[in-house]
Design an enzyme around this catalytic site. Sequence first.
Site, PDB file in Angstrom:
ATOM      1  N   SER A  59      51.345  25.986  28.228  1.00 52.80           N
ATOM      2  CA  SER A  59      52.794  25.771  28.363  1.00 52.80           C
ATOM      3  C   SER A  59      53.388  25.899  26.970  1.00 52.80           C
ATOM      4  O   SER A  59      52.658  25.778  25.970  1.00 52.80           O
ATOM      5  CB  SER A  59      53.033  24.353  28.897  1.00 52.80           C
ATOM      6  OG  SER A  59      54.389  23.974  28.762  1.00 52.80           O
TER       7      SER A  59
ATOM      8  N   TYR B 237      51.355  15.187  29.314  1.00 50.38           N
ATOM      9  CA  TYR B 237      51.463  16.631  29.553  1.00 50.38           C
ATOM     10  C   TYR B 237      51.313  17.390  28.230  1.00 50.38           C
ATOM     11  O   TYR B 237      50.527  18.330  28.116  1.00 50.38           O
ATOM     12  CB  TYR B 237      52.818  16.926  30.215  1.00 50.38           C
ATOM     13  CG  TYR B 237      52.961  18.341  30.715  1.00 50.38           C
ATOM     14  CD1 TYR B 237      52.372  18.740  31.913  1.00 50.38           C
ATOM     15  CD2 TYR B 237      53.695  19.288  30.002  1.00 50.38           C
ATOM     16  CE1 TYR B 237      52.507  20.041  32.381  1.00 50.38           C
ATOM     17  CE2 TYR B 237      53.833  20.592  30.464  1.00 50.38           C
ATOM     18  CZ  TYR B 237      53.232  20.966  31.658  1.00 50.38           C
ATOM     19  OH  TYR B 237      53.369  22.259  32.115  1.00 50.38           O
TER      20      TYR B 237
HETATM   21  P1  NAD Z   1      52.903  23.928  41.218  1.00 53.76           P
HETATM   22  O1  NAD Z   1      53.121  22.467  41.418  1.00 53.76           O
HETATM   23  O2  NAD Z   1      53.712  24.917  41.986  1.00 53.76           O
HETATM   24  O3  NAD Z   1      51.355  24.279  41.433  1.00 53.76           O
HETATM   25  C1  NAD Z   1      50.338  23.444  40.953  1.00 53.76           C
HETATM   26  C2  NAD Z   1      49.030  23.853  41.585  1.00 53.76           C
HETATM   27  O4  NAD Z   1      47.994  22.952  41.123  1.00 53.76           O
HETATM   28  C3  NAD Z   1      49.045  23.752  43.124  1.00 53.76           C
HETATM   29  O5  NAD Z   1      48.282  24.796  43.673  1.00 53.76           O
HETATM   30  C4  NAD Z   1      48.349  22.410  43.372  1.00 53.76           C
HETATM   31  O6  NAD Z   1      47.744  22.330  44.652  1.00 53.76           O
HETATM   32  C5  NAD Z   1      47.329  22.414  42.271  1.00 53.76           C
HETATM   33  N1  NAD Z   1      46.847  21.071  42.013  1.00 53.76           N
HETATM   34  C6  NAD Z   1      47.590  19.958  41.753  1.00 53.76           C
HETATM   35  N2  NAD Z   1      46.782  18.877  41.620  1.00 53.76           N
HETATM   36  C7  NAD Z   1      45.512  19.325  41.808  1.00 53.76           C
HETATM   37  C8  NAD Z   1      44.232  18.694  41.813  1.00 53.76           C
HETATM   38  N3  NAD Z   1      44.109  17.380  41.582  1.00 53.76           N
HETATM   39  N4  NAD Z   1      43.136  19.453  42.050  1.00 53.76           N
HETATM   40  C9  NAD Z   1      43.252  20.778  42.291  1.00 53.76           C
HETATM   41  N5  NAD Z   1      44.434  21.435  42.288  1.00 53.76           N
HETATM   42  C10 NAD Z   1      45.540  20.712  42.056  1.00 53.76           C
HETATM   43  O7  NAD Z   1      53.093  24.128  39.646  1.00 53.76           O
HETATM   44  P2  NAD Z   1      53.303  25.426  38.719  1.00 53.76           P
HETATM   45  O8  NAD Z   1      54.635  25.305  38.106  1.00 53.76           O
HETATM   46  O9  NAD Z   1      52.911  26.662  39.403  1.00 53.76           O
HETATM   47  O10 NAD Z   1      52.251  25.072  37.574  1.00 53.76           O
HETATM   48  C11 NAD Z   1      51.055  25.788  37.351  1.00 53.76           C
HETATM   49  C12 NAD Z   1      50.647  25.601  35.904  1.00 53.76           C
HETATM   50  O11 NAD Z   1      51.650  26.144  35.057  1.00 53.76           O
HETATM   51  C13 NAD Z   1      50.472  24.138  35.495  1.00 53.76           C
HETATM   52  O12 NAD Z   1      49.334  24.017  34.668  1.00 53.76           O
HETATM   53  C14 NAD Z   1      51.730  23.862  34.704  1.00 53.76           C
HETATM   54  O13 NAD Z   1      51.543  22.857  33.746  1.00 53.76           O
HETATM   55  C15 NAD Z   1      51.986  25.202  34.073  1.00 53.76           C
HETATM   56  N6  NAD Z   1      53.359  25.429  33.634  1.00 53.76           N
HETATM   57  C16 NAD Z   1      54.391  25.447  34.534  1.00 53.76           C
HETATM   58  C17 NAD Z   1      55.688  25.671  34.069  1.00 53.76           C
HETATM   59  C18 NAD Z   1      56.871  25.744  34.978  1.00 53.76           C
HETATM   60  O14 NAD Z   1      58.004  25.815  34.475  1.00 53.76           O
HETATM   61  N7  NAD Z   1      56.719  25.760  36.278  1.00 53.76           N
HETATM   62  C19 NAD Z   1      55.906  25.863  32.698  1.00 53.76           C
HETATM   63  C20 NAD Z   1      54.827  25.828  31.831  1.00 53.76           C
HETATM   64  C21 NAD Z   1      53.566  25.619  32.307  1.00 53.76           C
END
Ligand code: NAD
Length: 262
Positions: A140, A153
């Site tokens: 991130s 985080y």
């Molecule tokens: P999301 O909530 O849409 O997806 C998260 C995924 O992780 C889902 O498939 C969920 O089932 C899985 N997950 C959650 N807890 C779990 C567990 N205990 N065991 C196994 N799987 C688990 O979120 P996203 O926005 O797609 O995030 C994905 C990654 O991107 C994360 O690491 C997040 O930190 C990172 N990220 C997201 C953003 C954003 O703006 N959305 C920005 C920077 C980084």
Amino acid sequence: MRGRTALVTGSTSGIGLGIARSLAAAGARVAVTGLGDSGEIEAAVSAVRDAGAPEARYFPADLRDPAAITALVGVVRAWGSIDVLVNNAGMQHAAPLERMPPGKWDDILALNLSAAFHTMRLVLPGMAERGFGRVINVASVHGLVASVDKAPYVASKFGLVGLSKVAALEYASAGSRESGGVTVNCICPGWVETPLIEPQIEARRDGGSRDDGVRALLSEKQPSLRMTLPEEIGALATWLCRREAHNLTGASLPVDGGWTAQ
Ligand code: NAD
């Protein structure tokens, strides 16, 4: 990507699903994993199949549990040697440090950081033996700079960036230009349109519409004032898997509309 197998964690939703679909479109077999109700899981697997991976399969695991990770890697490896590992599953909880529940700290560190250590320690030796491997860790901007109210985080994502650099160095000389080598990189997104950030949009609506909340969120830190789409992160991840990317390793690539340029 024909003949390659990819394990994408957190691919039942958001960025992970975007990456899984992009790898599928490039010809990879994709192991889908993540939590969710049966409808969400079925929809994710069909989306990955429709994108070009007819053999895509779902493998369940709660990645906060190291024993579950060992079991997951074992069953996926029995299905296909893991050539591409995307550590994407992650969670977030916003609260000031003094009010952050200790259980949230433990869960976020376990999922966002320790899970990637466990998958990498299990998968990287096989990649080195075969002379090809790609590890893509979805960190991130919060692996590069901090924000308030995100202690676990930010700590987990800075940790993931550091862990990825160590792994990149340890495997830098594996394989060759011809085989494609073994690389380990982080993608560091700013705001991406996924369910993860909905609570943060909601918190900024101030009685207005969702669009007002989005505008307020972006204007704080993301100068492009545009959110990234999951498929755009997928396109970058897929490019990193190309053989020509053999010398791009140990990097942390921001996709943040200029956030970390400030
Ligand atoms: P999301 O909530 O849409 O997806 C998260 C995924 O992780 C889902 O498939 C969920 O089932 C899985 N997950 C959650 N807890 C779990 C567990 N205990 N065991 C196994 N799987 C688990 O979120 P996203 O926005 O797609 O995030 C994905 C990654 O991107 C994360 O690491 C997040 O930190 C990172 N990220 C997201 C953003 C954003 O703006 N959305 C920005 C920077 C980084």
